[in-house]
Enzyme design. Structure first.
Site, mmCIF file in Angstrom:
data_model
loop_
_atom_site.group_PDB
_atom_site.id
_atom_site.type_symbol
_atom_site.label_atom_id
_atom_site.label_comp_id
_atom_site.label_asym_id
_atom_site.label_seq_id
_atom_site.Cartn_x
_atom_site.Cartn_y
_atom_site.Cartn_z
ATOM 1 N N SER A 57 1.042 -1.231 0.391
ATOM 2 C CA SER A 57 0.052 -0.026 -0.035
ATOM 3 C C SER A 57 0.547 1.203 0.339
ATOM 4 O O SER A 57 -0.078 1.808 -0.503
ATOM 5 C CB SER A 57 -0.642 -0.097 0.982
ATOM 6 O OG SER A 57 -0.179 0.451 2.345
ATOM 7 N N HIS A 103 -5.370 -4.559 0.388
ATOM 8 C CA HIS A 103 -5.501 -3.790 -1.136
ATOM 9 C C HIS A 103 -5.746 -4.026 -2.420
ATOM 10 O O HIS A 103 -6.150 -3.263 -3.397
ATOM 11 C CB HIS A 103 -4.048 -2.774 -1.029
ATOM 12 C CG HIS A 103 -3.912 -2.750 0.244
ATOM 13 N ND1 HIS A 103 -4.782 -0.655 0.535
ATOM 14 C CD2 HIS A 103 -3.342 -2.494 1.074
ATOM 15 C CE1 HIS A 103 -4.116 0.019 1.469
ATOM 16 N NE2 HIS A 103 -3.987 -1.014 2.556
ATOM 17 N N LYS A 118 -12.398 -2.129 3.209
ATOM 18 C CA LYS A 118 -11.239 -1.070 2.305
ATOM 19 C C LYS A 118 -12.229 -0.998 1.494
ATOM 20 O O LYS A 118 -13.279 0.118 0.885
ATOM 21 C CB LYS A 118 -9.599 -1.533 1.841
ATOM 22 C CG LYS A 118 -8.946 -1.461 3.221
ATOM 23 C CD LYS A 118 -7.649 -1.407 2.722
ATOM 24 C CE LYS A 118 -6.630 -2.119 3.661
ATOM 25 N NZ LYS A 118 -6.667 -0.583 5.276
HETATM 26 N N1 PMP Z 1 -3.360 -5.752 5.575
HETATM 27 C C1 PMP Z 1 -3.345 -4.978 5.114
HETATM 28 C C2 PMP Z 1 -2.442 -5.482 4.415
HETATM 29 C C3 PMP Z 1 -3.358 -3.872 5.628
HETATM 30 O O1 PMP Z 1 -3.460 -3.146 4.765
HETATM 31 C C4 PMP Z 1 -4.733 -3.905 6.647
HETATM 32 C C5 PMP Z 1 -5.035 -2.040 6.104
HETATM 33 N N2 PMP Z 1 -4.072 -1.037 7.084
HETATM 34 C C6 PMP Z 1 -4.829 -4.894 7.297
HETATM 35 C C7 PMP Z 1 -4.965 -6.352 7.169
HETATM 36 C C8 PMP Z 1 -6.117 -4.400 8.520
HETATM 37 O O2 PMP Z 1 -7.266 -4.239 8.595
HETATM 38 P P1 PMP Z 1 -8.431 -3.710 8.804
HETATM 39 O O3 PMP Z 1 -8.063 -2.975 8.477
HETATM 40 O O4 PMP Z 1 -9.325 -4.552 8.772
HETATM 41 O O5 PMP Z 1 -8.309 -4.194 9.600
#
Ligand code: PMP
Length: 396
Positions: A186, A214, A244
């Site tokens: 990301s 993502h 997301k």
């Molecule tokens: N895995 C990845 C690769 C993420 O970018 C994120 C969110 N930033 C998460 C897991 C966590 O997801 P959530 O916001 O649903 O807890």
């Protein structure tokens, strides 16, 4: 009376963060998290949310959530394994399996929680995990929780992965070896090299784990990075988030039925934390249905991503090598990056700065997340603000 040692610890460390400019001040939104947001009365073009398809504020999801609240109330009332499994949860899991082209799926309360749950349910201290150095914090914490040996792999470096997989396998020290990666990274918007990862996994009998937080809703016409590469039957764990592109909250694993059955009896957040609320689940089901019915939002997201990239690049900004709509604008110097983001804000564009330690020193950037909900006018306005502030700070 509170502990003296705790008070001292907190005041010293908070002061230290503030002195280093690393103390994050949170500005609450006075609006939904859509393409335009409102903070302290000011309307801003929002280029910082993960609401890739604009579904977080979609009426169809809102209506599904409202109906579920009328029917089931606001809380699930228990953990999944006691009596907190509503028929809605089962429907969501069936939908997720369909969406991901797998035999089964299991839902968790968040993507973060899902990584904590899934890795440690399968890996233990007699195992090893090959983990890309840029993997998300929840993957890192999930790996640590498992107590497996963590072997860091240089970012997307397939020679390094192969060498370390070979060494781990030939050492004979480990029962199981897993390779774990984000589907889309990301910070730069680059895509994991899944075909090569699968090839190496097959050669050394590695368990494959892809966190596609993502990529889902974005790549593979919405179905995600694994589908994008046509590898749905080759990846053991397909992880996703409902927070997301899906626009709600929650996380999931999609995979073979036996794997999901195992997670249902062994993953701790499933066993010991109350399940997703009816509104979360109903809205997520509706969201996945929309994603599977039409690629319209997905196409708009890519169009907007390309439009923003082209606009910023033609002004002379360094937008890196993103392969997805994520558009970093790399400034370099940490202080200048923060200054740039602050000036964008003052001019009506909300685009957060990301600096060390989240990214490497000297690669500070303002990260832009265009969505399907932005109009061309909003993007034009944002690009013209970038031009003004970029010239003012002598970045372009
Ligand atoms: N895995 C990845 C690769 C993420 O970018 C994120 C969110 N930033 C998460 C897991 C966590 O997801 P959530 O916001 O649903 O807890």
């Amino acid at each position: 009376m509170s502990s003296h040692i705790l008070n001292q610890f907190l005041s010293e460390n908070l002061e230290d963060l503030k002195n280093k400019g690393l103390y994050n001040v949170i500005d609450p939104l006075e609006s939904p998290n859509g393409p335009i947001i409102k903070i302290k009365g000011q309307e801003l073009i929002n280029l910082s949310s993960n609401n890739y398809l604009g579904l977080a504020t979609d009426d169809r999801l809102k209506n599904a959530a409202k109906e579920s609240v009328d029917k089931y109330g606001v809380g699930a009332g228990a953990v999944r394994t006691i009596n907190g499994t509503l028929e809605l949860h089962t429907r969501l899991e069936e939908k997720l399996a369909e969406f991901k082209h797998t035999e089964a799926a299991i839902a968790y309360q968040s993507g973060f929680n899902c990584n904590m749950a899934a890795i440690s349910a399968v890996m233990d201290k007699n195992d090893a995990i090959l983990s890309d150095e840029l993997n998300h914090a929840s993957i890192i914490d999930g790996c640590r929780l498992s107590r497996a040996k963590i072997i860091r792999v240089n970012h997307s470096d397939m020679d390094d992965l192969r060498a370390k997989a070979k060494e781990a396998k030939e050492s004979g020290l480990y029962n199981k070896i897993m390779v774990i990666t984000d589907g889309v990274f990301s910070m730069d918007g680059d895509i994991a090299k899944l075909p090569e990862i699968v090839e190496i996994a097959e050669e050394f009998d590695l368990i494959t784990y892809v966190d596609d937080a993502h990529g889902s809703g974005v790549l593979g016409k919405g179905a995600g990075t694994v589908k994008h590469f046509g590898l749905s039957d080759k990846i053991d764990f397909q992880i996703g988030t409902l927070s997301k592109a899906i626009g709600v909250v929650g996380g999931y694993v999609a995979g073979k039925k036996d794997l999901i059955d195992w997670l249902k009896v062994r993953s701790r957040p499933f066993l010991f934390s109350t399940s997703l609320t009816p509104a979360d689940v109903a809205a997520s089901i509706r969201s996945i249905e929309i994603l599977m019915e039409s690629t319209e939002l997905n196409e708009r997201l890519w169009e907007n991503g390309d439009y923003l990239k082209k606009g910023l690049k033609s002004l002379g900004f360094n937008i890196g090598d993103s392969e997805t709509p994520i558009t970093p604008c790399i400034i370099g110097d940490e202080v200048k990056t923060q200054q740039f983001s602050k000036r964008l804000y003052e001019e009506g564009v909300y685009a957060k700065s990301i600096v060390f330690p989240t990214v490497a020193k000297g690669t500070g950037r303002v990260r832009n997340m265009p969505s399907a909900a932005h109009t061309k006018e909003m993007l034009d306005q944002a690009i013209s603000v970038y031009e003004k502030v970029g010239k003012e700070l002598e970045i372009i």
